[in-house]
Design a protein around this motif. Structure first.
Motif, PDB file in Angstrom:
ATOM      1  N   LEU A 652     -55.358 -10.699 -36.246  1.00 32.47           N
ATOM      2  CA  LEU A 652     -54.800 -10.107 -37.468  1.00 32.47           C
ATOM      3  C   LEU A 652     -55.913 -10.008 -38.511  1.00 32.47           C
ATOM      4  CD1 LEU A 652     -52.367  -9.096 -39.103  1.00 32.47           C
ATOM      5  CD2 LEU A 652     -51.973 -11.471 -39.809  1.00 32.47           C
ATOM      6  N   PHE A 653     -56.218  -8.803 -38.959  1.00 34.18           N
ATOM      7  CA  PHE A 653     -57.290  -8.567 -39.927  1.00 34.18           C
ATOM      8  C   PHE A 653     -56.697  -8.341 -41.317  1.00 34.18           C
ATOM      9  CE2 PHE A 653     -59.033  -7.243 -35.852  1.00 34.18           C
ATOM     10  CZ  PHE A 653     -60.275  -7.874 -35.846  1.00 34.18           C
ATOM     11  N   ASP A 654     -57.510  -8.618 -42.335  1.00 34.06           N
ATOM     12  CA  ASP A 654     -57.098  -8.345 -43.714  1.00 34.06           C
ATOM     13  C   ASP A 654     -57.275  -6.866 -44.057  1.00 34.06           C
ATOM     14  OD1 ASP A 654     -56.430 -11.016 -44.392  1.00 34.06           O
ATOM     15  OD2 ASP A 654     -58.572 -11.473 -44.547  1.00 34.06           O
ATOM     16  N   ILE A 655     -58.319  -6.259 -43.506  1.00 36.63           N
ATOM     17  CA  ILE A 655     -58.602  -4.862 -43.848  1.00 36.63           C
ATOM     18  C   ILE A 655     -59.411  -4.228 -42.733  1.00 36.63           C
ATOM     19  CG2 ILE A 655     -60.775  -5.285 -45.079  1.00 36.63           C
ATOM     20  CD1 ILE A 655     -59.637  -3.254 -47.194  1.00 36.63           C
ATOM     21  N   ILE A 656     -59.273  -2.895 -42.617  1.00 34.12           N
ATOM     22  CA  ILE A 656     -59.995  -2.145 -41.584  1.00 34.12           C
ATOM     23  C   ILE A 656     -60.765  -1.026 -42.268  1.00 34.12           C
ATOM     24  CG2 ILE A 656     -59.790  -0.705 -39.520  1.00 34.12           C
ATOM     25  CD1 ILE A 656     -57.160  -2.118 -38.908  1.00 34.12           C
ATOM     26  N   LEU A 657     -62.103  -0.952 -41.986  1.00 36.11           N
ATOM     27  CA  LEU A 657     -62.920   0.186 -42.397  1.00 36.11           C
ATOM     28  C   LEU A 657     -62.974   1.136 -41.211  1.00 36.11           C
ATOM     29  CD1 LEU A 657     -65.960  -1.242 -44.417  1.00 36.11           C
ATOM     30  CD2 LEU A 657     -63.997   0.009 -45.260  1.00 36.11           C
ATOM     31  N   MET A 658     -62.329   2.332 -41.375  1.00 36.21           N
ATOM     32  CA  MET A 658     -62.121   3.236 -40.241  1.00 36.21           C
ATOM     33  C   MET A 658     -62.973   4.496 -40.376  1.00 36.21           C
ATOM     34  SD  MET A 658     -60.230   3.745 -37.439  1.00 36.21           S
ATOM     35  CE  MET A 658     -58.778   2.707 -37.639  1.00 36.21           C
ATOM     36  N   VAL A 685     -51.490  -3.513 -42.059  1.00 36.21           N
ATOM     37  CA  VAL A 685     -52.824  -3.902 -42.486  1.00 36.21           C
ATOM     38  C   VAL A 685     -53.437  -2.808 -43.374  1.00 36.21           C
ATOM     39  CG1 VAL A 685     -53.904  -2.866 -40.452  1.00 36.21           C
ATOM     40  CG2 VAL A 685     -55.063  -4.742 -41.640  1.00 36.21           C
ATOM     41  N   LYS A 686     -54.249  -3.210 -44.362  1.00 36.81           N
ATOM     42  CA  LYS A 686     -54.936  -2.247 -45.226  1.00 36.81           C
ATOM     43  C   LYS A 686     -55.979  -1.482 -44.413  1.00 36.81           C
ATOM     44  CE  LYS A 686     -52.954  -3.679 -49.058  1.00 36.81           C
ATOM     45  NZ  LYS A 686     -52.003  -2.840 -49.805  1.00 36.81           N
ATOM     46  N   ILE A 687     -55.901  -0.139 -44.479  1.00 38.60           N
ATOM     47  CA  ILE A 687     -56.847   0.709 -43.745  1.00 38.60           C
ATOM     48  C   ILE A 687     -57.524   1.631 -44.743  1.00 38.60           C
ATOM     49  CG2 ILE A 687     -57.153   2.401 -41.897  1.00 38.60           C
ATOM     50  CD1 ILE A 687     -54.602   1.372 -40.619  1.00 38.60           C
ATOM     51  N   VAL A 688     -58.848   1.594 -44.777  1.00 38.41           N
ATOM     52  CA  VAL A 688     -59.625   2.438 -45.672  1.00 38.41           C
ATOM     53  C   VAL A 688     -60.534   3.320 -44.818  1.00 38.41           C
ATOM     54  CG1 VAL A 688     -61.313   2.534 -47.535  1.00 38.41           C
ATOM     55  CG2 VAL A 688     -59.571   0.746 -47.533  1.00 38.41           C
ATOM     56  N   ALA A 689     -60.440   4.654 -45.054  1.00 36.08           N
ATOM     57  CA  ALA A 689     -61.318   5.575 -44.332  1.00 36.08           C
ATOM     58  C   ALA A 689     -62.740   5.381 -44.832  1.00 36.08           C
ATOM     59  CB  ALA A 689     -60.859   7.009 -44.538  1.00 36.08           C
ATOM     60  N   ILE A 703     -54.509  10.139 -46.738  1.00 39.00           N
ATOM     61  CA  ILE A 703     -53.457   9.518 -47.542  1.00 39.00           C
ATOM     62  C   ILE A 703     -52.089   9.785 -46.920  1.00 39.00           C
ATOM     63  CG2 ILE A 703     -52.403   9.435 -49.828  1.00 39.00           C
ATOM     64  CD1 ILE A 703     -55.237   8.243 -49.643  1.00 39.00           C
ATOM     65  N   GLU A 704     -51.884  11.029 -46.420  1.00 36.45           N
ATOM     66  CA  GLU A 704     -50.576  11.404 -45.866  1.00 36.45           C
ATOM     67  C   GLU A 704     -50.220  10.592 -44.626  1.00 36.45           C
ATOM     68  OE1 GLU A 704     -50.851  15.566 -45.235  1.00 36.45           O
ATOM     69  OE2 GLU A 704     -50.441  16.101 -47.342  1.00 36.45           O
ATOM     70  N   ILE A 705     -51.208  10.222 -43.781  1.00 39.29           N
ATOM     71  CA  ILE A 705     -50.871   9.486 -42.554  1.00 39.29           C
ATOM     72  C   ILE A 705     -50.734   7.985 -42.804  1.00 39.29           C
ATOM     73  CG2 ILE A 705     -52.037  11.206 -41.145  1.00 39.29           C
ATOM     74  CD1 ILE A 705     -54.298   9.106 -40.761  1.00 39.29           C
ATOM     75  N   GLY A 706     -51.028   7.529 -44.049  1.00 38.22           N
ATOM     76  CA  GLY A 706     -50.778   6.131 -44.367  1.00 38.22           C
ATOM     77  C   GLY A 706     -51.994   5.290 -44.640  1.00 38.22           C
ATOM     78  N   MET A 707     -53.185   5.902 -44.795  1.00 39.23           N
ATOM     79  CA  MET A 707     -54.358   5.118 -45.176  1.00 39.23           C
ATOM     80  C   MET A 707     -54.251   4.701 -46.635  1.00 39.23           C
ATOM     81  SD  MET A 707     -57.630   6.847 -43.253  1.00 39.23           S
ATOM     82  CE  MET A 707     -57.812   6.751 -41.486  1.00 39.23           C
ATOM     83  N   ASP A 708     -54.892   3.607 -46.984  1.00 39.62           N
ATOM     84  CA  ASP A 708     -54.787   3.062 -48.337  1.00 39.62           C
ATOM     85  C   ASP A 708     -55.906   3.522 -49.255  1.00 39.62           C
ATOM     86  OD1 ASP A 708     -52.504   0.973 -48.035  1.00 39.62           O
ATOM     87  OD2 ASP A 708     -53.799   0.635 -46.302  1.00 39.62           O
ATOM     88  N   GLY A 709     -56.904   4.201 -48.736  1.00 43.76           N
ATOM     89  CA  GLY A 709     -57.988   4.695 -49.566  1.00 43.76           C
ATOM     90  C   GLY A 709     -59.051   5.356 -48.726  1.00 43.76           C
TER      91      GLY A 709
END
Length: 730
Positions: A652-658, A685-689, A703-709
């Motif tokens: 389980l991660f806190d955040i993902i840089l994708m 989980v927080k996902i940031v592109a 943003i539309e598919i659910g990324m947080d930033g």
């Protein structure tokens, strides 16, 4: 039309004559009635009254004679007195007045068996203004000898009453007769008025018919069409001059008014005479309305319309109308050809538009790919530079690192300028309206630009006039971007001196506040011939091979287009060698007057965060992972979307840089798979592109598919730290 009231033929003259006649009859009747009353009726009434009174007096005298008959040889005084009293008390029933007002008896005592003067009685009113005297002789009943005289004073009241009654009845009769005469006069007057109105209507109808006939003739003559009217006997009844002129018919032929001769003459001019004649024969047998085109041998075209001549429901012939449409036919042919040409042109334009759209999509795709392909290696370069800065390096090596860092930033600025221009041209550059503090914006701008200015020995001064409000409502990021570009431009082309950033109020009307922003420098200035094109893309003041400054020439073009998007105006004043003053005016709304800037929460990055870095490029993996670990993050690296899902399944991660662009399963698909996980914690989980493609369509899709930033490559550790702090702020 003549005025009948003025020429004596108005409707009131017969009426006045009748009224005068009836008035004269009424006056004659009144005069006749007065004469009849005074000369006939009143004297007769008086005579009849006196006759009646005399008859009554004679009757009363007989009663007195009876009372004078002697009883036992002597006349009784009492009997005579009672008889007189009984006569006096008799009254007229209508007026209730006595018939006899007074009685005086004069007797001859030589004959009467009584003492002298013993029976001379006087009773009642002898002197009476309204009375008249009647004397009746008295005779002895037996001997018929005159014995005396009875004087009666008869009352005139009943005569007056009788006269009054007769007068009233006479007046009533006269009034009734006058009323009858008035009714007759009114009826006769009404009849005269109706007769006159009917006469006037007939006269008006005749005049209207005459006028309508003239109007019809004038209308037919004024018609631009050729008009021909033919009755059922084949006779021409009406035609106008245009018909003769259009068909060039000789006058002697027209005077014969024979439609057969006319048909023979006109068909000689036609290219299809048989069809023309067949149509005419067909129409004469029907009540149809027809409209067709007649072709001539010489190329002329007439439009022929025909309709039955219906009068009182009966077909009395036909009306023919001819219009020369030769020029219209030519124009229609021209229009048809123009329409064909336009359709062909539209088709070509549509093809060109589709080609342009295809080229635009290709350009956008190229820019997105270019952005990704440039930012990805720049990510490794920028990350490596940041890691090298953290090492203890000699000054000469540190200078080389600074050169690499500065060149990297210049390259990124060029890339950002190109992308901004592309966004603006595509209409995908949005303007926001939010509340912001002008002083805070100016402080940040000064703090950002001052280090670069100080390296060249320049000073930046910010001036906000006292009448400029601090709280505004607009797009602070775009305002700051315009100011940043203008100040950067001034720093680039100035060697010493002061750069002044000033804000002035221009106007405040109808809820719209206009502010002027000025950037003054003491740089090289701009030649007059270049002032008009200075805001065009890829235009620079110094475009020679030996120019001392570098750049794309996009900064001022972006400023111009941003100001236009914000409904503002931008301009420049400059002289070579004396610096330049760039200024732009923007409108702001007054909604920001009563607001207060909320104090932002203090953003502190958590001490330790578990972070999954999804990146397919090995060099970027190494550099970014090391830089993140240096910042205290617990970093796990995944080289693909599939590997990222495997890592998430284990931890389980806190955040993902994708990263977005990866072979196989890309970042968009991987994010969708993560959001569909049954484990709610892992799915949330927080996902940031973390991508080099920062086109607006890509950001919106993220943003539309659910990324947080979205964080743009190359890596900026401060931006990453701010993002983490905002996600996990206390």
């Amino acid at each position: 039309m003549k005025d009948n009231h003025l020429n004596g033929n108005g409707p009131d003259k017969p009426q006045k004559r009748v009224a005068l006649l009836f008035l004269m009859l009424a006056l004659f009747l009144l005069m006749l009635t007065g004469y009849y009353w005074l000369q006939v009726l009143e004297p007769k009434l008086d005579a009849d009254a006196k006759s009646n009174a005399t008859a009554l007096a004679s009757s009363n005298a007989m009663d007195i004679e009876h009372a004078l008959e002697p009883i036992n040889g002597k006349v009784s005084y009492n009997t005579l007195s009672q008889t007189l009293d009984s006569i006096l008390i008799i009254k007229e029933p209508n007026t209730n007045s006595p018939f006899v007002m007074g009685i005086l008896i004069e007797l001859d005592y030589n004959v009467v068996a009584a003492k002298k003067d013993s029976l001379n009685l006087e009773k009642g009113v002898i002197e009476c203004a309204d009375c008249f005297k009647i004397s009746i002789p008295l005779y002895d009943k037996k001997t018929q000898e005159l014995i005396g005289i009875a004087n009666f004073w008869s009352s005139g009241a009943f005569i007056k009453s009788l006269k009054a009654d007769v007068r009233i009845k006479l007046l009533i009769g006269i009034v009734l007769f006058l009323l009858i005469m008035a009714f007759v006069w009114h009826s006769v007057s009404g009849l005269l008025l109706k007769l006159h109105a009917g006469e006037q209507q007939l006269r008006n109808l005749f005049e209207n018919l005459t006028q309508n006939k003239e109007l019809l003739r004038a209308t037919i003559e004024s018609s631009p069409d050729g008009i021909l009217v033919v009755n059922n006997f084949g006779e021409v009844t009406h035609y106008n001059g245009n018909f003769i002129n259009m068909w060039q018919i000789p006058k002697n032929l027209m005077d014969k008014r024979d439609d057969v001769l006319l048909l023979n003459f006109v068909t000689s001019q036609l290219s299809e005479p048989e069809a023309f004649l067949n149509k005419v024969k067909e129409l004469y047998r029907t009540d149809h309305i027809s409209l067709d085109i007649i072709p001539f041998k010489d190329g002329k075209r007439f439009e022929r319309s025909s309709m039955p001549l219906i009068i009182s429901g009966e077909n009395m012939g036909r009306v023919w109308s001819f219009k020369d449409i030769t020029s219209r036919v030519i124009a229609e042919r021209s229009i048809k050809q123009n329409l064909l040409d336009r359709k062909l042109m539209n088709k070509k334009l549509q093809e060109a538009l589709e080609s342009a759209n295809t080229a635009n999509r290709a350009k956008s795709q190229f820019l997105a790919t270019m952005s990704h392909e440039i930012r990805t290696p720049m990510n490794a370069v920028q990350g490596s530079v940041e890691l090298l800065r953290r090492k203890n390096m000699p000054n000469d090596q540190l200078k080389l690192v600074d050169i690499i860092s500065h060149s990297t930033k210049n390259l990124l600025q060029i890339l950002d300028d190109v992308l901004d221009i592309s966004k603006i041209e595509a209409g995908k550059f949005d303007i926001d309206f939010i509340e912001f503090s002008l002083s805070t914006l100016m402080e940040k701008l000064s703090a950002t630009m001052s280090p670069n200015a100080m390296k060249k020995g320049l000073e930046i001064q910010c001036l906000i006039q006292d009448d400029v409000p601090n709280l505004l409502y607009g797009d602070p990021s775009r305002v700051q971007q315009v100011l940043w570009n203008l100040v950067s431009n001034s720093i680039k082309f100035s060697q010493d001196g002061v750069i002044i950033i000033e804000v002035r109020k221009v106007s405040n009307e109808r809820g719209v506040l206009k502010l002027a922003f000025l950037v003054k420098d003491s740089g090289i200035g701009i030649p007059p011939e270049q002032l008009e094109e200075i805001f065009d893309p890829f235009v620079q003041v110094d475009s020679t091979i030996s120019r001392s400054q570098h750049g794309t020439g996009l900064g001022l073009a972006i400023c111009k287009q941003l100001v236009d998007l914000m409904n503002g105006e931008i301009g420049v004043e400059s002289r070579p060698g004396h610096g330049s003053t760039f200024s732009f005016v923007l409108p702001f709304k007054e909604e920001g007057v009563e607001i207060r800037i909320k104090e932002q929460k203090k953003l502190n990055k958590p001490a330790s965060l578990s972070l999954l870095l999804v990146e397919d490029e090995p060099v970027s993996q190494l550099v970014v992972a090391n830089l993140l670990k240096d910042e205290g993050y617990e970093v796990v690296v995944a080289a693909s979307g599939t590997e990222a899902l495997e890592k998430i399944d284990l931890q389980l991660f806190d955040i993902i840089l994708m990263d977005l662009r990866m072979p196989g399963m890309d970042g968009i698909q991987t994010t969708k798979r993560i959001r569909e996980l049954t484990d709610k914690k892992k799915a949330g989980v927080k996902i940031v592109a973390f991508t080099g493609d920062v086109m607006i369509d890509t950001v919106q899709q993220c943003i539309e598919i659910g990324m947080d930033g979205v964080i743009a490559k190359p890596i900026n550790i401060n931006e990453i730290n701010r993002a983490m702090a905002s996600f996990f702020a206390e």
